[in-house]
Design an enzyme around this catalytic site. Structure first.
Site, PDB file in Angstrom:
ATOM      1  N   HIS A   1       9.636  28.998  12.419  1.00  0.00           N
ATOM      2  CA  HIS A   1       8.963  29.919  13.341  1.00  0.00           C
ATOM      3  C   HIS A   1       8.147  29.166  14.378  1.00  0.00           C
ATOM      4  CE1 HIS A   1      10.249  33.358  10.955  1.00  0.00           C
ATOM      5  NE2 HIS A   1      10.109  32.523   9.932  1.00  0.00           N
TER       6      HIS A   1
ATOM      7  N   GLY B   1       0.820  -1.218   0.000  1.00  0.00           N
ATOM      8  CA  GLY B   1       0.000   0.000   0.000  1.00  0.00           C
ATOM      9  C   GLY B   1       0.851   1.264   0.000  1.00  0.00           C
ATOM     10  N   ARG B   2       1.867   1.299   0.864  1.00  0.00           N
ATOM     11  CA  ARG B   2       2.680   2.524   0.984  1.00  0.00           C
ATOM     12  C   ARG B   2       3.676   2.679  -0.153  1.00  0.00           C
ATOM     13  NH1 ARG B   2       3.300  -1.205   4.787  1.00  0.00           N
ATOM     14  NH2 ARG B   2       5.306  -2.225   5.131  1.00  0.00           N
TER      15      ARG B   2
HETATM   16  O1  F6P Z   1      -3.941  -0.221   8.093  1.00  0.00           O
HETATM   17  C1  F6P Z   1      -2.816  -0.071   7.327  1.00  0.00           C
HETATM   18  C2  F6P Z   1      -3.071  -0.329   5.876  1.00  0.00           C
HETATM   19  O2  F6P Z   1      -3.204  -1.692   5.657  1.00  0.00           O
HETATM   20  C3  F6P Z   1      -1.969   0.266   5.018  1.00  0.00           C
HETATM   21  O3  F6P Z   1      -0.873  -0.550   4.918  1.00  0.00           O
HETATM   22  C4  F6P Z   1      -2.691   0.525   3.756  1.00  0.00           C
HETATM   23  O4  F6P Z   1      -1.986   1.425   2.944  1.00  0.00           O
HETATM   24  C5  F6P Z   1      -3.997   1.061   4.276  1.00  0.00           C
HETATM   25  O5  F6P Z   1      -4.260   0.303   5.424  1.00  0.00           O
HETATM   26  C6  F6P Z   1      -5.157   1.027   3.319  1.00  0.00           C
HETATM   27  O6  F6P Z   1      -5.434  -0.264   2.886  1.00  0.00           O
HETATM   28  P1  F6P Z   1      -6.357  -0.524   1.625  1.00  0.00           P
HETATM   29  O7  F6P Z   1      -5.715   0.086   0.441  1.00  0.00           O
HETATM   30  O8  F6P Z   1      -6.462  -2.014   1.511  1.00  0.00           O
HETATM   31  O9  F6P Z   1      -7.704   0.098   1.890  1.00  0.00           O
END
Ligand code: F6P
Length: 543
Positions: free
Chosen positions: A384, A267-268
């Site tokens: 700041h 996902g990330r």
């Molecule tokens: O809860 C974490 C997670 O699993 C992340 O790794 C991921 O990016 C996010 O939730 C969203 O998940 P999805 O794309 O399956 O909705």
């Protein structure tokens, strides 16, 4: 796998740390007048000045030896080959395939994933062109003027960050918004001034089961159907980005309007997969391909450049140096670009979900620190508010300062003022101000101790030409592989995220306890029970 603390490089670094821990950057620069030119590296238009780190040539030599003893290059090669290096989920880790050219082949379980990537990219481009040109119409025949990405975590932070970063390349006649939080205020704010007949929702979720996204998706569906008075409107106002075809169909979206990706994209690490559809609609397919080219340029650099000139490797090793030897807990990310306002938040997930791990690849508790706490704000805003603590506080906070030589706006004087602050902050943090200097400047004696800046605060300065789609792609890939390098040294799985599951399970258990009309028997700890009771008493109104 190698426990980094058992390597000879680690032991040598411990001894070396004792020798140089008090060495001042002033001294290092005085000893080597060319340091600011030699402790630099460049790739894909990104210039990294790492000279203002508390590191000598010997430090870098030992850190590079650590990388070799921990097999960073071998692990990188395994990733590029498509090996299942995400061992706890038995998955390949192939975000690098998302930006590979058509001519490259990478196979996972016998199938060429690059061909699949390009098929999806082509489908995204055709769809983006239809939306941008007005050919894709809403249910009532109006053209789409608003695009709302509904997603959270990796299905949100990348698109939102990239949209903000690349706004000046976007179609200004369209509105782009991003709804992530399950707090209904997020959906309400994103839609309150929009015409449903002109609004397209992109439901972005790898799993298509995430509570926040599915709740917001259902609300969006109701918002569209109630307003347009037809279930058939869903077909024209919703598309999906997911790996879960069955759930997408269940929602009522024709899979012709689904853009797929794969379990080998974390996902990330997914902002350049179909998860970037809203970005492609905003900036157009040609600019989106530039973004991908920027990623690709750093992939190639990471894959083929010797470790000692390899930007992500150098940055990753310096993070390990501060984290594991100086005990620094955090890393500040300070983009000197207002459009990169969301970059620190994006990097928070990238780094903290990847490297926030307490066991190694064999499941043994690690006896060393892993992932740093990532935080930050754009400069000069941060100067700041919290920079005071970085300059004169008692904690060591390494920072990455990111700047661009050319502005996005025609306000060139603003840009010189902005960039003067990048250089000034790196200089001030490194070299500080001594009592002698203050005295010479006429500072009254009683103020001197308060005005002294000790310096010796480390920074990396990253300079690029301009915040273009290509530069953004390179910048993101730089951090992706930097995170990879750290994870490889620490022998952890940077691609799973089991730690987020427990809270999700507990929330699901608590939902019915909040929803039930009469107070249920609560079997949590006394604190959780009391909090639930208080909430039920004070929340007001029926659901
Ligand atoms: O809860 C974490 C997670 O699993 C992340 O790794 C991921 O990016 C996010 O939730 C969203 O998940 P999805 O794309 O399956 O909705």
């Amino acid at each position: 796998m190698t426990n980094p603390t058992q390597t000879s490089a680690w032991r040598a670094l411990q001894t070396h740390y004792e020798k140089i821990k008090d060495v001042q950057l002033r001294q290092l620069f005085a000893d080597d007048p060319r340091r600011g030119e030699t402790m630099t590296a460049e790739a894909a238009g990104l210039y990294l000045d790492y000279s203002k780190n508390r590191a000598t040539d010997e430090t870098m030599r030992l850190l590079l030896q650590l990388a070799r003893e921990c097999g960073v290059a071998e692990r990188r090669d395994a990733m590029f080959r498509g090996d299942k290096i995400n061992t706890t989920e038995q998955r390949a880790v192939l975000h690098i395939a998302l930006r590979a050219p058509r001519s490259v082949q990478i196979k996972v379980d016998g199938a060429d994933v690059v061909a699949e990537v390009h098929a999806v990219l082509d489908k995204m481009a055709a769809f983006s062109d239809r939306v941008r040109s007005g050919e894709w119409k809403g249910h009532t025949g109006k053209r789409i003027r608003n695009v709302i990405n509904v997603g959270i975590g990796g299905s949100y932070l990348g698109p939102e960050m990239a949209y903000a970063a690349l706004r000046s390349f976007s179609d200004r006649s369209m509105t782009f918004r991003f709804v992530a939080n399950i707090d209904g205020a997020a959906f309400a704010e994103a839609t309150h001034d929009l015409d449903p007949a002109e609004t397209l929702f992109i439901l972005s979720s790898k799993t298509f089961t995430t509570l926040e996204t599915m709740t917001n998706a259902a609300t969006a569906r109701k918002w569209i159907v109630d307003s347009l008075k037809s279930d058939a409107s869903v077909a024209k106002h919703f598309v999906a980005v997911s790996t879960n075809t069955a759930e997408v169909k269940k929602f009522g979206i024709d899979t012709a309007n689904m853009f797929g990706f794969w379990d080998w994209v974390g996902g990330r690490y997914s902002m350049d997969s179909a998860i970037g559809l809203s970005n492609m609609i905003a900036i157009g397919p040609a600019n989106y391909r530039e973004l991908l080219a920027g990623f690709r340029a750093i992939d190639e650099h990471f894959q083929s450049t010797p470790l000692e000139k390899n930007l992500p490797v150098l940055m990753g090793l310096l993070t390990v140096w501060y984290n594991n030897f100086f005990g620094a807990q955090t890393l500040g990310i300070m983009p000197y670009a207002d459009n990169l306002r969301r970059f620190p938040a994006y990097l928070q997930q990238l780094q903290m979900e990847s490297n926030g791990k307490h066991v190694d690849l064999e499941g043994r508790h690690v006896n060393y620190l892993t992932g740093a706490i990532i935080w930050g704000e754009p400069g000069t805003d941060g100067q700041h508010s919290f920079y005071q603590l970085i300059h004169q506080g008692t904690k060591l906070i390494p920072c990455d300062l990111i700047g661009f030589c050319q502005p996005l706006s025609p306000l060139k004087q603003h840009h010189d003022y902005l960039m003067s602050n990048v250089f000034a902050q790196a200089e001030a943090l490194a070299f500080g101000k001594t009592p002698e200097e203050l005295k010479a400047e006429g500072s009254p004696d009683f103020q001197t101790p308060f005005r002294v800046c000790e310096g010796n605060r480390p920074t990396n300065v990253i300079l690029a030409e301009k915040l273009t789609p290509r530069a953004l792609g390179s910048l993101v890939a730089l951090y992706e592989h930097n995170v990879f390098t750290q994870g490889a040294i620490w022998s952890i799985d940077s691609f799973d995220q089991w730690g987020v599951e427990l809270g999700k399970v507990l929330a699901k258990r608590i939902i019915p306890e909040l929803e039930s009309a009469t107070e249920p028997e609560l079997k949590h700890d006394s604190s959780t029970n009391a909090l639930i009771r208080r909430y039920r008493r004070l929340r007001g109104g029926a659901r």
